[in-house]
Design a protein around this motif. Sequence first.
Motif, short mmCIF file in Angstrom:
data_model
loop_
_atom_site.label_atom_id
_atom_site.label_comp_id
_atom_site.label_asym_id
_atom_site.label_seq_id
_atom_site.Cartn_x
_atom_site.Cartn_y
_atom_site.Cartn_z
N PHE A 126 0.81 -1.22 0.00
CA PHE A 126 0.00 0.00 0.00
C PHE A 126 0.85 1.28 0.00
N ASP A 127 1.96 1.24 -0.75
CA ASP A 127 2.79 2.44 -0.85
C ASP A 127 2.57 3.18 -2.16
N GLY A 128 1.60 2.74 -2.94
CA GLY A 128 1.29 3.40 -4.20
C GLY A 128 1.93 2.77 -5.42
N ASP A 129 2.88 1.84 -5.22
CA ASP A 129 3.54 1.15 -6.33
C ASP A 129 3.11 -0.30 -6.37
N HIS A 130 2.74 -0.78 -7.53
CA HIS A 130 2.42 -2.20 -7.68
C HIS A 130 3.71 -3.00 -7.64
N ASP A 131 3.84 -3.88 -6.63
CA ASP A 131 5.09 -4.59 -6.39
C ASP A 131 5.01 -6.08 -6.68
N THR A 132 3.84 -6.57 -7.09
CA THR A 132 3.68 -8.01 -7.31
C THR A 132 2.97 -8.26 -8.63
N PHE A 133 3.48 -9.24 -9.37
CA PHE A 133 2.87 -9.64 -10.64
C PHE A 133 2.48 -11.11 -10.56
N TYR A 134 1.30 -11.42 -11.11
CA TYR A 134 0.78 -12.78 -11.10
C TYR A 134 0.21 -13.10 -12.48
N VAL A 145 -12.48 -26.26 -18.96
CA VAL A 145 -11.53 -26.35 -17.84
C VAL A 145 -10.19 -26.80 -18.40
N PRO A 146 -9.09 -26.16 -18.01
CA PRO A 146 -7.79 -26.55 -18.56
C PRO A 146 -7.36 -27.92 -18.07
N ALA A 147 -6.56 -28.62 -18.89
CA ALA A 147 -5.99 -29.89 -18.46
C ALA A 147 -5.00 -29.67 -17.32
N PHE A 148 -4.27 -28.57 -17.40
CA PHE A 148 -3.36 -28.19 -16.31
C PHE A 148 -3.14 -26.69 -16.38
N THR A 149 -2.68 -26.12 -15.28
CA THR A 149 -2.34 -24.70 -15.23
C THR A 149 -0.93 -24.54 -14.69
N ILE A 150 -0.30 -23.44 -15.09
CA ILE A 150 1.00 -23.03 -14.55
C ILE A 150 0.84 -21.60 -14.07
N GLU A 151 0.98 -21.40 -12.77
CA GLU A 151 0.83 -20.08 -12.16
C GLU A 151 2.20 -19.55 -11.77
N LEU A 152 2.48 -18.30 -12.15
CA LEU A 152 3.74 -17.64 -11.83
C LEU A 152 3.44 -16.40 -11.01
N ALA A 153 4.16 -16.21 -9.92
CA ALA A 153 3.97 -15.03 -9.08
C ALA A 153 5.33 -14.47 -8.70
N PHE A 154 5.48 -13.16 -8.81
CA PHE A 154 6.73 -12.48 -8.53
C PHE A 154 6.45 -11.29 -7.62
N ARG A 155 7.24 -11.16 -6.57
CA ARG A 155 7.14 -9.98 -5.71
C ARG A 155 8.52 -9.34 -5.58
N ILE A 156 8.59 -8.04 -5.87
CA ILE A 156 9.86 -7.33 -5.81
C ILE A 156 9.93 -6.52 -4.52
N ASP A 157 11.08 -6.59 -3.86
CA ASP A 157 11.36 -5.81 -2.65
C ASP A 157 12.64 -5.03 -2.89
N GLY A 158 12.50 -3.73 -3.07
CA GLY A 158 13.67 -2.89 -3.27
C GLY A 158 14.27 -2.43 -1.95
N ALA A 159 15.19 -1.47 -2.06
CA ALA A 159 15.85 -0.92 -0.88
C ALA A 159 16.06 0.57 -1.13
N LEU A 160 16.74 1.23 -0.20
CA LEU A 160 16.99 2.66 -0.35
C LEU A 160 17.83 2.93 -1.59
N ASN A 161 17.60 4.07 -2.19
CA ASN A 161 18.37 4.45 -3.37
C ASN A 161 19.87 4.46 -3.06
N GLY A 162 20.63 3.92 -3.99
CA GLY A 162 22.09 3.91 -3.85
C GLY A 162 22.65 2.69 -3.15
N THR A 163 21.81 1.82 -2.60
CA THR A 163 22.31 0.65 -1.89
C THR A 163 22.70 -0.49 -2.83
#
Length: 317
Positions: A126-134, A145-163
């Motif tokens: 809830f910081d205003g930036d979308h940080d997760t993709f699914y 109905v699909p025979a099978f599914t493949i779900e991918l989920a990514f969450r990015i966690d940054g740090a302070l600028n310059g680190t």
Amino acid sequence: MSTVSPDQHMSWTIEGNKVCQEGSRIQRGENSMKRKLKKWTGSVMLVAVASIATVSTTQAATFTITDQNSRASFDTTSQNGMYEWVVDGVNHLSQEWFWYRTGSMTSELSVDTLDILVQGTTDTNFDGDHDTFYIRYGDLNDRQVPAFTIELAFRIDGALNGTGISDIGEQITITNFSDNDLDIKFFQYNDADLNGGSTDTSINIMGSPENTARQEDTGVQVHETVVTPAPNHYEAGLFSATRDSLNDNNTTTLNDVNSVAGPGDFTWAFQWDILLDSEEAFQISKDKNIAAVPAPAAALLGVLGLALVRVTKRRPN
């Protein structure tokens, strides 16, 4: 009701529909599959998309997630896949993507050849930036109905600028919706170009069993650990040999080579050999991070400074 509980590696459990997790396998109860077939499009995602009101979903091909000093971008309709990981203004990634092969197939296909069932981003802190993709891919082939599914989920966690620090947690879930067993080989391919260039100093795959890849260049490294389960095979190589083998007309088994002499344009890959019963799912949890590493001269100065401090402390009054 299904519940999702996050941790650093974005793992999740399901409590309300007779699902028990055994290691990385999720076995559904006897009657749960009937319910799941009726509402599979609403199956549980990780915490990133648990609150559907905050999710941005579209059939667009490209998505970007951001957090503090970091961003990652995805092309979901081509093998470009995850094609950018920018930390403090520098892109360290050329490509990360996934391939699969089921029992009757004579070669691998990238996951983007499957149908896109749902995809989107969300702001989990809830910081205003979308940080997760699914994204959920499925083998519909004119079925409801699909025979099978493949779900991918990514969450990015940054740090302070310059680190120079950034982290991406990844979770992959493969679910067999068919009435038959599913024999599937699943591949992750990664081409990191640290410091924005294609030539890096070293690549190593390590661990017992081998579940960790580390690639280094001057002043920076990317480090990926498969939290669970360890891959069955792995491959360190030079661009673009591994990707070519995944895209040829033959079946591929990674060669279990864990390092390549550098400097070079390195790649690495992992392979999981999976056999799923009907109504069964398989989950892979991974975490990768980018961090600055001291240059050899700076590291030596640090060691000498520490030694000097110790000598000074031992000097008699």
